[in-house]
Write an enzyme that holds these catalytic residues in place. Structure first.
Site, mmCIF file in Angstrom:
data_model
loop_
_atom_site.group_PDB
_atom_site.id
_atom_site.type_symbol
_atom_site.label_atom_id
_atom_site.label_comp_id
_atom_site.label_asym_id
_atom_site.label_seq_id
_atom_site.Cartn_x
_atom_site.Cartn_y
_atom_site.Cartn_z
ATOM 1 C CG ASP A 178 -0.138 -3.946 2.848
ATOM 2 O OD1 ASP A 178 0.357 -3.471 1.513
ATOM 3 O OD2 ASP A 178 -0.125 -3.380 3.969
ATOM 4 C CG HIS B 118 -0.594 0.489 2.542
ATOM 5 N ND1 HIS B 118 -0.011 -0.481 3.362
ATOM 6 C CD2 HIS B 118 -0.165 1.549 3.101
ATOM 7 C CE1 HIS B 118 0.305 -0.140 4.627
ATOM 8 N NE2 HIS B 118 0.043 1.320 4.219
ATOM 9 C CB SER C 290 2.994 1.963 6.086
ATOM 10 O OG SER C 290 1.817 2.147 7.008
#
Length: 192
Positions: free
Chosen positions: A57, A26, A141
């Protein structure tokens, strides 16, 4: 990361001196260009997506022209236990250098979340995650969840206002990480 004029930030974990980097899908999904800053060396690289696994992911990047980069010390996520002290390293709110960090402890293992990326609108379920009391922020992230021995045991996957948990609010201080053993297995499949 440039998404059609919208700039996003994230973090990655260097797996090899020649610039193979592990991050979240992402973080790079839909990007036109990806530029990586090596905080270990101060160098800036253009990056290419080698491949990705959307459902888990995970994405693998290759930094163009990289050599001699410091490699992250990797641990064994199977040894992570409830209550273990952990630290997250990232690029909170796109601050850049130096890396930001949040201390906490492992609060749950094997967690599953429904994650929605508000930038792209995509949604998927992530399971088997390490939950910690670290307050992840936008830009964290793809960063590292580090154990007390200074080893990477997880890939920070979810938090922030643009990657929210269904029915939960992350600003209360929860972070979710993909166990590094699983992330590396997927990365190795992508690379091969």
């Amino acid at each position: 990361v440039d998404f059609q004029g919208v700039v996003g930030n994230g973090t990655g974990i260097v797996l090899s001196p020649d610039g193979v980097v592990l991050t979240n899908h992402h973080v790079v999904q839909g990007a036109n260009t990806i530029r990586a800053n090596s905080l270990g060396t101060g160098q800036v690289f253009d990056a290419d997506v080698v491949g990705y696994d959307r459902d888990d992911d995970i994405a693998v990047l290759q930094l163009r022209g990289a050599s001699g980069l410091p490699v992250a010390p990797l641990g064994d996520s199977n040894t992570v236990a409830l209550g273990d002290p952990v630290l997250t390293l990232g690029n909170a709110n796109g601050t850049g250098n130096p890396l930001t960090h949040e201390q906490g402890a492992v609060t749950a293992l094997g967690r599953a979340i429904d994650a929605e990326d508000e930038l792209t609108g995509s949604s998927h379920n992530l399971g088997g995650l390490i939950e910690s009391s670290t307050n992840l922020k936008s830009g964290d992230s793809g960063g590292a969840l580090v154990n007390g021995a200074g080893q990477v045991v997880g890939l920070n996957a979810a938090a922030t206002y643009n990657f929210r948990m269904d029915g939960e609010s992350t600003p209360g201080g929860q972070g979710f990480a993909i166990p590094i053993n699983r992330a590396l297995d997927i990365a190795n499949q992508i690379r091969s």
